[in-house]
Design a protein around this motif. Structure first.
Motif, PDB file in Angstrom:
ATOM      1  N   GLN A   1       0.835  -1.190   0.000  1.00  0.00           N
ATOM      2  CA  GLN A   1       0.000   0.000   0.000  1.00  0.00           C
ATOM      3  C   GLN A   1       0.875   1.246   0.000  1.00  0.00           C
ATOM      4  OE1 GLN A   1      -3.507   0.072   2.407  1.00  0.00           O
ATOM      5  NE2 GLN A   1      -3.405   2.281   2.771  1.00  0.00           N
ATOM      6  N   CYS A   2       0.475   2.218  -0.804  1.00  0.00           N
ATOM      7  CA  CYS A   2       1.122   3.530  -0.829  1.00  0.00           C
ATOM      8  C   CYS A   2       0.018   4.556  -1.070  1.00  0.00           C
ATOM      9  CB  CYS A   2       2.206   3.589  -1.905  1.00  0.00           C
ATOM     10  SG  CYS A   2       1.587   3.397  -3.595  1.00  0.00           S
ATOM     11  N   ASP A   3       0.396   5.806  -1.287  1.00  0.00           N
ATOM     12  CA  ASP A   3      -0.610   6.854  -1.485  1.00  0.00           C
ATOM     13  C   ASP A   3      -1.376   6.687  -2.789  1.00  0.00           C
ATOM     14  OD1 ASP A   3       0.117   8.021   0.891  1.00  0.00           O
ATOM     15  OD2 ASP A   3       1.476   9.480  -0.022  1.00  0.00           O
ATOM     16  N   ASN A   4      -0.762   6.025  -3.782  1.00  0.00           N
ATOM     17  CA  ASN A   4      -1.379   5.923  -5.107  1.00  0.00           C
ATOM     18  C   ASN A   4      -2.231   4.678  -5.297  1.00  0.00           C
ATOM     19  OD1 ASN A   4      -0.122   8.300  -5.700  1.00  0.00           O
ATOM     20  ND2 ASN A   4       1.334   7.432  -7.165  1.00  0.00           N
ATOM     21  N   PHE A   5      -1.898   3.582  -4.624  1.00  0.00           N
ATOM     22  CA  PHE A   5      -2.653   2.340  -4.814  1.00  0.00           C
ATOM     23  C   PHE A   5      -2.390   1.374  -3.664  1.00  0.00           C
ATOM     24  CE2 PHE A   5       1.472   1.464  -6.650  1.00  0.00           C
ATOM     25  CZ  PHE A   5       1.724   0.146  -6.303  1.00  0.00           C
ATOM     26  N   SER A   6      -3.234   0.364  -3.602  1.00  0.00           N
ATOM     27  CA  SER A   6      -3.042  -0.726  -2.635  1.00  0.00           C
ATOM     28  C   SER A   6      -3.392  -2.049  -3.300  1.00  0.00           C
ATOM     29  CB  SER A   6      -3.904  -0.519  -1.381  1.00  0.00           C
ATOM     30  OG  SER A   6      -5.281  -0.601  -1.695  1.00  0.00           O
ATOM     31  N   ILE A   7      -2.723  -3.111  -2.844  1.00  0.00           N
ATOM     32  CA  ILE A   7      -2.996  -4.472  -3.312  1.00  0.00           C
ATOM     33  C   ILE A   7      -3.264  -5.324  -2.079  1.00  0.00           C
ATOM     34  CG2 ILE A   7      -2.158  -6.445  -4.641  1.00  0.00           C
ATOM     35  CD1 ILE A   7      -0.129  -4.594  -5.976  1.00  0.00           C
ATOM     36  N   CYS A   8      -4.414  -5.975  -2.030  1.00  0.00           N
ATOM     37  CA  CYS A   8      -4.754  -6.774  -0.849  1.00  0.00           C
ATOM     38  C   CYS A   8      -5.602  -7.976  -1.247  1.00  0.00           C
ATOM     39  CB  CYS A   8      -5.469  -5.940   0.202  1.00  0.00           C
ATOM     40  SG  CYS A   8      -6.962  -5.126  -0.406  1.00  0.00           S
ATOM     41  N   ILE A   9      -5.703  -8.927  -0.329  1.00  0.00           N
ATOM     42  CA  ILE A   9      -6.513 -10.128  -0.534  1.00  0.00           C
ATOM     43  C   ILE A   9      -7.543 -10.203   0.584  1.00  0.00           C
ATOM     44  CG2 ILE A   9      -6.506 -12.626  -0.891  1.00  0.00           C
ATOM     45  CD1 ILE A   9      -3.494 -12.465  -1.300  1.00  0.00           C
ATOM     46  N   PHE A  10      -8.794 -10.485   0.219  1.00  0.00           N
ATOM     47  CA  PHE A  10      -9.854 -10.698   1.199  1.00  0.00           C
ATOM     48  C   PHE A  10     -10.228 -12.184   1.210  1.00  0.00           C
ATOM     49  CE2 PHE A  10     -10.211  -6.208   0.365  1.00  0.00           C
ATOM     50  CZ  PHE A  10     -10.510  -5.671   1.611  1.00  0.00           C
ATOM     51  N   PHE A  11     -10.384 -12.729   2.416  1.00  0.00           N
ATOM     52  CA  PHE A  11     -10.780 -14.127   2.589  1.00  0.00           C
ATOM     53  C   PHE A  11     -12.165 -14.159   3.233  1.00  0.00           C
ATOM     54  CE2 PHE A  11      -6.188 -13.791   2.974  1.00  0.00           C
ATOM     55  CZ  PHE A  11      -5.738 -14.726   2.059  1.00  0.00           C
ATOM     56  N   LEU A  12     -13.121 -14.774   2.526  1.00  0.00           N
ATOM     57  CA  LEU A  12     -14.498 -14.830   3.018  1.00  0.00           C
ATOM     58  C   LEU A  12     -14.920 -16.279   3.230  1.00  0.00           C
ATOM     59  CD1 LEU A  12     -14.258 -12.172   1.127  1.00  0.00           C
ATOM     60  CD2 LEU A  12     -16.753 -12.194   1.196  1.00  0.00           C
ATOM     61  N   PRO A  13     -15.281 -16.647   4.455  1.00  0.00           N
ATOM     62  CA  PRO A  13     -15.848 -17.980   4.666  1.00  0.00           C
ATOM     63  C   PRO A  13     -17.272 -18.036   4.130  1.00  0.00           C
ATOM     64  CG  PRO A  13     -15.811 -16.741   6.718  1.00  0.00           C
ATOM     65  CD  PRO A  13     -15.130 -15.878   5.695  1.00  0.00           C
ATOM     66  N   PRO A  14     -17.857 -19.230   4.007  1.00  0.00           N
ATOM     67  CA  PRO A  14     -19.231 -19.330   3.477  1.00  0.00           C
ATOM     68  C   PRO A  14     -20.203 -18.460   4.273  1.00  0.00           C
ATOM     69  CG  PRO A  14     -18.224 -21.494   3.638  1.00  0.00           C
ATOM     70  CD  PRO A  14     -17.280 -20.550   4.310  1.00  0.00           C
ATOM     71  N   ARG A  15     -21.100 -17.807   3.565  1.00  0.00           N
ATOM     72  CA  ARG A  15     -22.141 -16.939   4.102  1.00  0.00           C
ATOM     73  C   ARG A  15     -21.628 -15.573   4.544  1.00  0.00           C
ATOM     74  NH1 ARG A  15     -24.027 -18.030   8.552  1.00  0.00           N
ATOM     75  NH2 ARG A  15     -22.568 -19.599   9.298  1.00  0.00           N
ATOM     76  N   ALA A  16     -20.330 -15.361   4.481  1.00  0.00           N
ATOM     77  CA  ALA A  16     -19.789 -14.055   4.864  1.00  0.00           C
ATOM     78  C   ALA A  16     -20.220 -12.996   3.855  1.00  0.00           C
ATOM     79  CB  ALA A  16     -18.275 -14.110   4.960  1.00  0.00           C
ATOM     80  N   VAL A  17     -20.461 -11.788   4.340  1.00  0.00           N
ATOM     81  CA  VAL A  17     -20.938 -10.696   3.486  1.00  0.00           C
ATOM     82  C   VAL A  17     -20.103  -9.446   3.736  1.00  0.00           C
ATOM     83  CG1 VAL A  17     -22.881  -9.189   2.915  1.00  0.00           C
ATOM     84  CG2 VAL A  17     -23.301 -11.586   3.521  1.00  0.00           C
ATOM     85  N   ILE A  18     -19.581  -8.880   2.656  1.00  0.00           N
ATOM     86  CA  ILE A  18     -19.050  -7.515   2.710  1.00  0.00           C
ATOM     87  C   ILE A  18     -20.190  -6.622   2.251  1.00  0.00           C
ATOM     88  CG2 ILE A  18     -17.365  -5.882   1.812  1.00  0.00           C
ATOM     89  CD1 ILE A  18     -15.422  -8.142   1.432  1.00  0.00           C
ATOM     90  N   PRO A  19     -20.757  -5.816   3.160  1.00  0.00           N
ATOM     91  CA  PRO A  19     -21.981  -5.068   2.828  1.00  0.00           C
ATOM     92  C   PRO A  19     -21.793  -4.112   1.663  1.00  0.00           C
ATOM     93  CG  PRO A  19     -21.529  -5.022   5.192  1.00  0.00           C
ATOM     94  CD  PRO A  19     -20.300  -5.569   4.536  1.00  0.00           C
ATOM     95  N   LEU A  20     -22.908  -3.664   1.131  1.00  0.00           N
ATOM     96  CA  LEU A  20     -22.918  -2.709   0.037  1.00  0.00           C
ATOM     97  C   LEU A  20     -22.138  -1.462   0.453  1.00  0.00           C
ATOM     98  CD1 LEU A  20     -24.314  -2.672  -2.786  1.00  0.00           C
ATOM     99  CD2 LEU A  20     -26.136  -1.323  -1.728  1.00  0.00           C
TER     100      LEU A  20
END
Length: 279
Positions: free
Chosen positions: A113-132
């Motif tokens: 991560q820097c001021d211009n961009f970031s690179i990351c990975i999200f891990f979601l188990p079953p039924r997990a929700v990242i809200p709107l």
């Protein structure tokens, strides 16, 4: 003229010394070659290529990558697989069955991560929700590396309109862009500051891993703070003149800004995959 007066014994000693020194020199050269090969291998990894591309494409807040640059990043991400960031379906996360009735916890790893961009990975188990949620002033690339998930996304009908905070007019119309299931491997999705589905939600069907590139990243100081929404789907909406063949039909949802749910839990974990080399 200088005459060489060395004896045979001296010549033999020098020859033996030169031979030994030669062996040491060869050994040092071989060591250098091995180190160079390791460095080249690290520098040519898929995540390193992505990192270098991001450094050249993202120019900072208030900018959007040019179409050729977007296409280049898409192609790089389309080719990436889970093993490129050190993931495997054999790890426990992707085998364990979530039988708990509690809200599944989401984890994430920041690769860079820097001021211009970031690179990351999200891990979601079953039924997990990242809200709107939205991505103000950001261009986002999302690549599903493992698993299956449902993605739903919206764009504002009028991107320039501001939401009235009064209780009677808190709903704002947004047009539905995506409402589908996706299974890895699949193509990279791209969203822009006002188009492409800038407001989206993820719902995991199976254990999932998503590689995200955000340019620029979220920032409270620069006014790119995240906002969460609740949607109320509506009927088909039409715009344009029918007699001119310009009418476009799309479905809309009425979005209401909400506070972050206490049930949304995200834990940061160390990234253990191939490292990027900066500089």
């Amino acid at each position: 003229m200088k005459v060489e007066t060395s004896s045979n014994d001296e010549r033999e000693k020098r020859a033996a010394g030169a031979k030994r020194n030669g062996k040491k020199l060869v050994a040092r050269k071989r060591d250098c070659r091995r180190r160079t090969r390791r460095r080249v291998q690290a520098a040519s990894s898929a995540i390193q290529r992505l990192f270098l591309a991001c450094k050249s494409v993202f120019k900072g807040p208030g900018t959007v990558p040019e179409p050729p640059d977007v296409q280049m990043l898409q192609l790089l991400l389309d080719k990436m697989r889970a093993q490129d960031v050190g993931l495997s379906t054999d790890i426990l996360f992707f085998k364990a069955k979530n039988t708990s009735k509690r809200t599944p916890r989401i984890t994430y790893s920041t690769i860079y991560q820097c001021d211009n961009f970031s690179i990351c990975i999200f891990f979601l188990p079953p039924r997990a929700v990242i809200p709107l949620h939205n991505h103000p002033g950001m261009t986002v690339f999302s690549k599903l590396l493992l698993g299956s998930m449902h993605i739903k996304s919206y764009d504002w009908v009028d991107p320039n309109a501001s939401c009235n905070p009064t209780s009677s007019e808190r709903l704002r119309p947004a047009k539905l862009v995506v409402d589908s299931d996706f299974t890895a491997p699949c193509n990279t999705s791209v969203l822009y500051p006002t188009t492409g589905g800038n407001i989206h939600t993820f719902t995991a069907i199976t254990p999932c891993a998503v590689l995200d590139v955000l340019g620029p990243p979220y920032s409270n100081e620069d006014g790119r703070d995240i906002t969460y929404y609740r949607d109320y789907p509506d009927t088909k909406y039409s715009v344009g003149a029918a007699e001119q063949g310009g009418r476009k039909d799309y479905r809309i949802g009425w979005l209401e800004e909400i506070d972050l749910s206490k049930d949304l839990k995200m834990d940061g974990v160390e990234y253990l995959g191939p490292q990027v080399i900066d500089g």
